[in-house]
Design a protein around this motif. Structure first.
Motif, mmCIF file in Angstrom:
data_model
loop_
_atom_site.group_PDB
_atom_site.id
_atom_site.type_symbol
_atom_site.label_atom_id
_atom_site.label_comp_id
_atom_site.label_asym_id
_atom_site.label_seq_id
_atom_site.Cartn_x
_atom_site.Cartn_y
_atom_site.Cartn_z
ATOM 1 N N SER A 1 8.595 47.820 0.158
ATOM 2 C CA SER A 1 7.382 47.548 1.357
ATOM 3 C C SER A 1 6.968 46.205 1.284
ATOM 4 N N PHE A 2 7.222 45.371 0.132
ATOM 5 C CA PHE A 2 7.065 43.891 0.110
ATOM 6 C C PHE A 2 8.108 43.228 0.866
ATOM 7 N N PHE A 3 9.187 43.569 1.063
ATOM 8 C CA PHE A 3 10.365 43.106 1.909
ATOM 9 C C PHE A 3 10.256 43.553 3.435
ATOM 10 N N LEU A 4 9.688 44.585 3.583
ATOM 11 C CA LEU A 4 9.501 45.285 4.839
ATOM 12 C C LEU A 4 8.542 44.376 5.481
ATOM 13 N N ASP A 5 7.290 43.951 4.816
ATOM 14 C CA ASP A 5 6.320 43.173 5.392
ATOM 15 C C ASP A 5 6.730 41.637 5.759
ATOM 16 N N LEU A 6 7.851 41.106 4.699
ATOM 17 C CA LEU A 6 8.196 39.879 4.994
ATOM 18 C C LEU A 6 9.174 39.920 6.183
ATOM 19 N N THR A 7 10.095 40.822 6.219
ATOM 20 C CA THR A 7 11.061 40.971 7.394
ATOM 21 C C THR A 7 10.204 40.888 8.918
ATOM 22 N N ARG A 8 9.170 41.809 8.657
ATOM 23 C CA ARG A 8 8.546 41.981 10.036
ATOM 24 C C ARG A 8 7.482 40.595 10.602
ATOM 25 N N GLU A 9 6.995 40.327 9.404
ATOM 26 C CA GLU A 9 6.478 38.862 9.633
ATOM 27 C C GLU A 9 7.193 37.872 10.402
ATOM 28 N N ARG A 10 8.762 37.749 9.848
ATOM 29 C CA ARG A 10 9.494 36.977 10.354
ATOM 30 C C ARG A 10 9.753 37.266 11.708
ATOM 31 N N ALA B 1 10.766 42.237 18.598
ATOM 32 C CA ALA B 1 10.164 43.528 18.233
ATOM 33 C C ALA B 1 10.594 44.058 17.217
ATOM 34 N N PRO B 2 9.684 44.998 16.288
ATOM 35 C CA PRO B 2 9.899 45.739 15.242
ATOM 36 C C PRO B 2 11.226 46.673 15.562
ATOM 37 N N SER B 3 12.063 46.893 14.562
ATOM 38 C CA SER B 3 13.123 47.969 14.972
ATOM 39 C C SER B 3 13.443 48.625 13.553
ATOM 40 N N ALA B 4 14.365 49.792 13.879
ATOM 41 C CA ALA B 4 14.925 50.423 12.435
ATOM 42 C C ALA B 4 15.559 49.562 11.592
ATOM 43 N N LYS B 5 16.292 48.418 12.158
ATOM 44 C CA LYS B 5 16.860 47.504 11.253
ATOM 45 C C LYS B 5 16.195 46.900 10.104
ATOM 46 N N ASP B 6 14.693 46.662 10.647
ATOM 47 C CA ASP B 6 13.875 46.080 9.556
ATOM 48 C C ASP B 6 13.683 46.844 8.346
ATOM 49 N N GLU B 7 13.801 48.157 8.282
ATOM 50 C CA GLU B 7 13.840 48.979 7.197
ATOM 51 C C GLU B 7 15.158 49.071 6.351
ATOM 52 N N VAL B 8 16.328 49.005 7.236
ATOM 53 C CA VAL B 8 17.579 48.776 6.538
ATOM 54 C C VAL B 8 17.501 47.401 5.842
ATOM 55 N N GLU C 1 25.303 41.104 5.578
ATOM 56 C CA GLU C 1 25.688 41.893 4.783
ATOM 57 C C GLU C 1 24.921 43.136 4.646
ATOM 58 N N LEU C 2 23.725 42.806 4.306
ATOM 59 C CA LEU C 2 22.739 44.028 4.084
ATOM 60 C C LEU C 2 22.465 44.675 5.231
ATOM 61 N N LEU C 3 22.563 44.204 6.738
ATOM 62 C CA LEU C 3 22.394 45.187 7.642
ATOM 63 C C LEU C 3 23.492 46.147 7.849
ATOM 64 N N GLN C 4 24.451 45.727 7.179
ATOM 65 C CA GLN C 4 25.578 46.905 7.399
ATOM 66 C C GLN C 4 25.534 47.842 5.969
ATOM 67 N N GLN C 5 24.657 47.649 5.150
ATOM 68 C CA GLN C 5 24.549 48.654 4.082
ATOM 69 C C GLN C 5 23.312 49.516 4.288
#
Length: 459
Positions: free
Chosen positions: A337-346, A353-360, A412-416
């Motif tokens: 959740s910490f990293f999801l918040d960081l990603t969505r803030e950026r 717009a938020p997307s499923a890639k944020d969770e990945v 790389e992480l978006l491909q994982q």
């Protein structure tokens, strides 16, 4: 077929001693990336999609607002301020105007007064006094060859990832560089080279990067590819206990990550194979042969008492492994959740717009944190200016000497997949549980006293 610019560059490279198929493909792919297929001789500063496109971290030195204003100015034909933010005070640029004066030019996009000076001395050109000379096509060829042979170590000239780091100090544009290597390697057959040397190659539309090619289409696997073939390769490397550059086991998964590439290099080094980081046919055959020939573990003894040993608990239940990181019931969901918040803030700051890639990405960053030992929480995390990496630490001050740190590579992480990231975290948790159980068993063995036997005195 290559364009005339590409044909001329190939001939100049061969005349300078760049003659092996692998090195030619890497050289042409790298220079093609830098110059947009040998069409661009001068940096444009036209970043039309936002500041996240700007691949220079120092550009953020005065904040996002100043960088955005400079980007918009550059789109109006006034790039001097953007050049100052990107290059000022670096690479020998000490005057306020040097960032723009010594901007990227030529097929290498030569940048910075110190690089202009070094190239000029080596090639007997007054590039400091007349930097526009670097954009001349003939000089561009000479500078590209000089830069390659001066800055890329001989051992790395067949290796796309390592040559990329030698050229720009990071992984910027790595996927495109690999795609261009693939395209050039396919073109540079012995028959084509013979025709090139004989002057029989006619100019065509150019060699485009091989985009979207499935893994193993050329009987090889390389960085950023994914699929069942990659998972099989990773499984074989794990079976052989091949480690990465930090002597860690390579995590299971179906993506050819940097750590898989490191493992392939280590295997190649130990088996007298060309060290490229690519699992080419010869490497894949050698790995398969090594797996088949590995010593078999002895079968357990059929009779006799077994010596007592430490009790290792089973994996922490199917329930934990069945839960992905994005499930609120996962024990490490807080870090996710910490990293999801960081990603969505950026994303919000960039107007995305938020997307499923944020969770990945959040799951991938969590796996990096656990793999680097940040298992008790993350105190600091920040995206790089170009958005390609996330630095993290288990303390609020990542420079503290006791801090555990890590860097997640966004591409790389978006491909994982989330499942792959969850599996990495589960493996770390399992290893920690085993270590804890072993420590507890050893502690009990050291402190537990046996029963006191009382009886008649023998005195």
């Amino acid at each position: 077929m290559p364009t005339q610019n590409e044909i001329d560059m190939l001939r100049a490279a061969r005349a300078a001693g760049i003659t092996s198929r692998e090195e030619m493909a890497n050289f042409m792919g790298q220079m093609g990336h830098e110059s947009q297929g040998f069409t661009r001789l001068e940096e444009s500063f036209r970043y039309t999609q936002g500041i996240q496109q700007i691949p220079v971290e120092s550009a953020m030195r005065e904040g996002a607002e100043a960088l955005e204003a400079a980007r918009l100015e550059a789109l109006q034909g006034r790039p001097q301020e953007l050049a100052r933010l990107m290059y000022g005070g670096r690479m020998g640029n000490d005057d306020v105007a040097d960032g723009y004066l010594y901007r990227g030019r030529g097929y290498t996009q030569l940048t910075g007064e110190s690089n202009y000076r070094d190239a000029g001395r080596a090639l007997d050109l007054d590039l400091v006094g007349n930097p526009a000379l670097a954009a001349d096509r003939g000089n561009s060829q000479r500078i590209a060859i000089w830069y390659w042979q001066d800055r890329v170590p001989v051992a790395d000239r067949d290796d796309v990832s390592r040559a990329t780091r030698a050229i720009n100090g990071g992984d910027n544009g790595l996927e495109d560089r690999h795609n261009r290597y693939d395209a050039w390697h396919a073109v540079l057959t012995p028959e084509f080279v013979a025709d090139l040397d004989a002057g029989r190659v006619q100019a065509g539309r150019g060699v485009a990067p091989a985009i979207g090619r499935p893994a193993m289409e050329d009987d090889a696997l390389r960085r950023l590819e994914r699929g069942a073939e990659v998972r099989e390769l990773v499984g074989d490397l794990r079976t052989l206990n091949v480690r990465d550059d930090r002597n860690r086991a390579i995590p299971d998964g179906q993506i050819f990550t940097e750590r898989v590439e490191q493992g392939v290099r280590r295997f190649q080094q130990g088996h007298d194979l060309p060290v490229t980081g690519r699992a080419d046919p010869a490497t894949l055959e050698a790995i398969e042969r090594a797996v088949q020939q590995r010593p078999q573990e002895p079968a357990p003894a059929a009779e006799g008492p077994r010596a007592p040993g430490p009790v290792v608990p089973p994996r922490q239940g199917a329930a934990m492994e069945a839960l992905p990181l994005n499930d609120p019931g996962h024990p490490n969901h807080d870090t996710y959740s910490f990293f999801l918040d960081l990603t969505r803030e950026r994303c919000t700051a960039m107007g995305i717009a938020p997307s499923a890639k944020d969770e990945v990405l959040a799951a991938g960053l969590t796996s990096v944190a656990f793999d680097r030992g940040l298992v008790n929480g993350v105190g600091f995390a920040r995206f790089s200016a170009d958005g390609t990496q996330v630095a993290m630490s288990d303390t609020k001050d990542p420079s503290a000497e006791w801090a555990r740190t890590g860097v997640g590579k966004v591409g790389e992480l978006l491909q994982q997949s989330i499942d792959d990231s969850s599996r990495i975290v589960a493996d770390v948790n399992q290893a920690l549980a085993q270590q804890q159980a072993l420590a507890q068993t050893q502690s009990r063995a050291e402190t537990q006293e046996g029963p006191v036997i009382r009886g008649p005195s023998m005195a």
